[in-house]
Design a protein around this motif. Sequence first.
Motif, mmCIF file in Angstrom:
data_model
loop_
_atom_site.group_PDB
_atom_site.id
_atom_site.type_symbol
_atom_site.label_atom_id
_atom_site.label_comp_id
_atom_site.label_asym_id
_atom_site.label_seq_id
_atom_site.Cartn_x
_atom_site.Cartn_y
_atom_site.Cartn_z
ATOM 1 N N TYR A 120 58.722 60.502 80.827
ATOM 2 C CA TYR A 120 59.891 59.773 81.058
ATOM 3 C C TYR A 120 59.619 58.631 82.256
ATOM 4 O O TYR A 120 60.385 57.984 82.780
ATOM 5 N N GLY A 121 58.200 58.813 82.663
ATOM 6 C CA GLY A 121 57.661 57.852 84.014
ATOM 7 C C GLY A 121 56.600 57.136 83.542
ATOM 8 O O GLY A 121 56.655 56.268 82.568
ATOM 9 N N GLU A 122 55.325 57.457 83.897
ATOM 10 C CA GLU A 122 54.340 56.548 83.842
ATOM 11 C C GLU A 122 53.427 57.101 82.300
ATOM 12 O O GLU A 122 52.501 55.889 82.013
ATOM 13 N N ALA A 123 53.699 57.771 81.777
ATOM 14 C CA ALA A 123 53.217 58.258 80.470
ATOM 15 C C ALA A 123 51.644 58.162 80.668
ATOM 16 O O ALA A 123 50.915 57.915 79.290
ATOM 17 N N LYS A 124 51.241 58.834 81.322
ATOM 18 C CA LYS A 124 49.652 59.008 81.469
ATOM 19 C C LYS A 124 49.124 59.945 80.550
ATOM 20 O O LYS A 124 48.231 59.561 80.158
ATOM 21 N N LEU A 125 49.898 61.043 80.196
ATOM 22 C CA LEU A 125 49.234 61.946 79.203
ATOM 23 C C LEU A 125 49.060 61.131 77.879
ATOM 24 O O LEU A 125 48.008 61.462 77.240
ATOM 25 N N VAL A 126 50.007 60.140 77.304
ATOM 26 C CA VAL A 126 49.724 59.629 76.222
ATOM 27 C C VAL A 126 48.355 58.678 76.469
ATOM 28 O O VAL A 126 47.675 58.525 75.645
ATOM 29 N N ALA A 127 48.459 58.001 77.481
ATOM 30 C CA ALA A 127 47.690 56.831 77.786
ATOM 31 C C ALA A 127 46.103 57.330 77.849
ATOM 32 O O ALA A 127 45.117 56.884 77.187
ATOM 33 N N LEU A 130 45.717 62.851 75.735
ATOM 34 C CA LEU A 130 46.011 64.239 75.935
ATOM 35 C C LEU A 130 47.204 64.672 75.033
ATOM 36 O O LEU A 130 47.272 65.778 74.749
ATOM 37 N N VAL A 131 47.941 63.904 74.798
ATOM 38 C CA VAL A 131 49.122 63.967 73.879
ATOM 39 C C VAL A 131 49.402 62.819 73.011
ATOM 40 O O VAL A 131 49.240 61.653 73.281
ATOM 41 N N PRO A 132 49.107 63.140 71.512
ATOM 42 C CA PRO A 132 49.310 61.998 70.601
ATOM 43 C C PRO A 132 50.824 61.256 70.795
ATOM 44 O O PRO A 132 51.626 61.917 71.154
ATOM 45 N N ALA A 133 50.473 59.835 70.656
ATOM 46 C CA ALA A 133 52.056 59.244 70.842
ATOM 47 C C ALA A 133 52.876 59.564 69.619
ATOM 48 O O ALA A 133 54.231 59.467 70.012
ATOM 49 N N ALA A 134 52.390 60.147 68.611
ATOM 50 C CA ALA A 134 53.461 60.358 67.458
ATOM 51 C C ALA A 134 54.270 61.530 68.065
ATOM 52 O O ALA A 134 55.329 61.742 67.432
ATOM 53 N N LEU A 135 53.592 62.383 68.529
ATOM 54 C CA LEU A 135 54.358 63.645 69.003
ATOM 55 C C LEU A 135 55.301 63.455 69.987
ATOM 56 O O LEU A 135 56.513 63.938 69.742
ATOM 57 N N VAL A 136 55.306 62.184 70.636
ATOM 58 C CA VAL A 136 56.707 61.911 71.394
ATOM 59 C C VAL A 136 57.578 61.030 70.760
ATOM 60 O O VAL A 136 58.601 61.135 70.462
ATOM 61 N N ALA A 137 56.814 59.778 70.278
ATOM 62 C CA ALA A 137 57.996 58.656 69.502
ATOM 63 C C ALA A 137 58.408 59.254 68.149
ATOM 64 O O ALA A 137 59.519 58.715 67.888
ATOM 65 N N GLY A 138 57.694 60.124 67.743
ATOM 66 C CA GLY A 138 58.111 60.804 66.464
ATOM 67 C C GLY A 138 59.464 61.734 66.336
ATOM 68 O O GLY A 138 59.992 62.177 65.538
ATOM 69 N N SER A 139 59.689 62.248 67.716
ATOM 70 C CA SER A 139 60.595 63.182 68.014
ATOM 71 C C SER A 139 61.962 62.585 68.033
ATOM 72 O O SER A 139 62.341 61.706 68.707
#
Length: 825
Positions: A120-127, A130-139
């Motif tokens: 909910y801040g800088e989203a460095k893990l997705v950038a 380390l974390v797929p974007a679909a894992l976040v946006a798909g929830s």
Amino acid sequence: MATQPALFDSATHARRWIDDYKAHAAARGDVLCGAEEAPWLAMFEELAALVGDDLAHARERVQRHAADIGTGFRIIGEADERPWPLSPVPLLIDGDEWGSIERGVIQRADLFETILADLYGEAKLVARGLVPAALVAGSPFFLRQLVGLNPPGGHQLHFLAVDLGRGPTGEWRVLADHLRSPTGAGYALENRLAVSRTLGGLQARLNVARHAPFFAAFRDGLAASCRRSDPRIGLLTPGRYNPSYPEQAHLARYLGLLLVEGADLAALEDKVYVRTIGGLKRIDALWRRLDPRFLDPLAFDTHSKIGVPGLIDAYAAGNVLLANTPGVGVLESTAWNAFLPQLSTRLTGADLSLPNIATWWCGQPSERARVEEDLANLLIAPAFGNGTLGLPADAAIAGSDLTAEQRATLLADLARRPQDYVGQEIVRLSTMPVVAGDTLVARPFTLRVFAARGPDGRWTVLPGGFARIGEHPDPRAAVMGDGTWSADVVVHGSKPVDLVSLLPASDSHQIRRNPGTLPSRVADNFYWLGRYLERGEALLAVIRVMLGNSIDADGGAALGSETIGRLAGLVAAAGAAPLPLALRRSDLTQMARTAMEASDGWQSVAEINQQARRIGNGSRDRLSADMVRLLDAPFPSHRGMLDRAGSLQRRYAAIAGLCAEHMSRTAAWRFHDLGRRIERATAIVRATRTFGLPGASLDDLSTLLDLADSQISYRQRYLTGLARVPVVDLVALDPGNPRALAFQVERIWEHLCALPVLDDDGMAEEQQAEATELKALVSIARAATLDDETLGAIERRLSRLSDAIARRYFLQGAEPLRAGGLTLA
């Protein structure tokens, strides 16, 4: 000579129970078979000292204690609550073993906080990949509206729960995480209370770690994160239809929090207020148990009718703390278990000390191929909790349990939407002893552990939590599901435990007699609870007089047909039953049966009881367990109508006695009594208009005394027989008769004088003015001249007074928010 142990002493019973259990339980993986025996022996000795050799009685006893506390739960789709299933045998965990669990849970909580701050801040893990974007946006639980907002208090998480499974070799692993609105802490507390009443000596024998410090730390942690020094904190509940509402009510009462619903709250100028009988009062923090999507219809689901419009604006402005922050549920996805081990290493420099179940998210090609290849040996589950088409009932299932058709459907949908699925190893659980019938049997269990943020911002873990016990011996976690029994979890050690309680010390100088803020909804509930109970009693009185004097009279002349007809008219006017075609015995019996039991639109006694029951279930945090039990009691099933009526009358009397002798004289009690007095006054006026006007017969006057429960008072006062004027004076105008109209009016006036007002100009508010005029009208009335016109005017004033009370105290909707003189504090 060595003394022989008594044949029936507690040590003998405990020893035999353990030996029998070990002879039948699988030694590998059972907590009793593989543990130090002394603590278990001490626990079973305490149990045997209470119930002898009767284990079935032990279960009944602890279940009775749970019922006394008021523990219950509701299955979604069911109207009635079920008793909370509690085993008399707690799960024992050594302090050293618990220390490793505690450290693992705290490590996990800190990792979650770090991940959430990034998402909910800088989203460095997705950038950084380390974390797929679909894992976040798909929830469905990722709330994009909250990106970039700094949570009040600086933390996303304040309270969480972790489900653990113990493997056959004794290792603990994480089965699931609960972040959105974790349930169960109240049940853990209630389990401890019930088991402590059953095994009172266990605390001292095993140095059992207490729950109170955990809850105190959580409450103080919420307060420390607020902007005001003396904050007002509420527990936001979805309401009485939520499955865990009884738990929420118990927690609110134990922690001293306001139990509020969305309708109780209002957002105004980026602040949140609770609607109270004293106006709008500021709320600084909400421990929410409401699904975040329903929190604010302006920010999330526009169809929500249980949220608070503008709540998220107040949150964004930093004026209300939400625990937990909406949006933390994104990490509840089972797919995250595939990435948490790596994230722990990268973000904290350490491996997870409590490992996850091995998980493969099918949103990645290689992992999907791995799952498809080994489908028969894996558990297949929805990645985001729901929304899959390829799983039976949209729930997790072992691949080996799929039929050929189900397997084909799954593989087809897996090809279309692989990101919706995960594969997980099938976990085998340890077992623990549970009472089945009159013996101990081994059943698999899971453990739910709770962590809360304290006033220093650091995590504290509830020592114990509660265990879920499976119904069948199958040790697979997927088969066990949610379990059918619960057990207290006792963490024991070698050092004495401080006697800590959330109750104030006996020598505390901080005395408080004000019970605190009373929300408008609660006042409304108590008012109508009083009205419904009194309405049911009044209708029952009419039915009993009609039945007892026209159908089942066993001595003396029955009432005349005109009087019976008037009684039937009262029943019909109340909407309880249609008028009979004739006044024959069979017709009156059918009318009475409808008025007692009908549920198809008639305002029968049974329906009135249901309305009172629903209100009572929505006010559990303020009602005693005895009151709730009486309200929840089933409708009498006696064969005779009069027997059923008598049973109900005794129940009404018991409830009235509890209210009169056990309820503190708080504002809540005043509203309850106000409802009773207004309803009783209305019933007396109607009865007097029906049976007490000039020309009334002796049957009419006797019936009026019966309906006002004043026969004995009249006979003691007047020895010359029935006469209309003294009967009317006793029933309507005698301020010393607790069943008289004048007595009710005097109490109504007293209550309204004692309740808070909004203005300090010394002028009477509308409801007070109405009560004063009503009191004056009744006080100057005379029995000889009391006519239908005057009684009709009194009845209309009672109705206007009830409306005025509702307008002033039962604040609803947006209209009162900016009303003149409305207190904002």
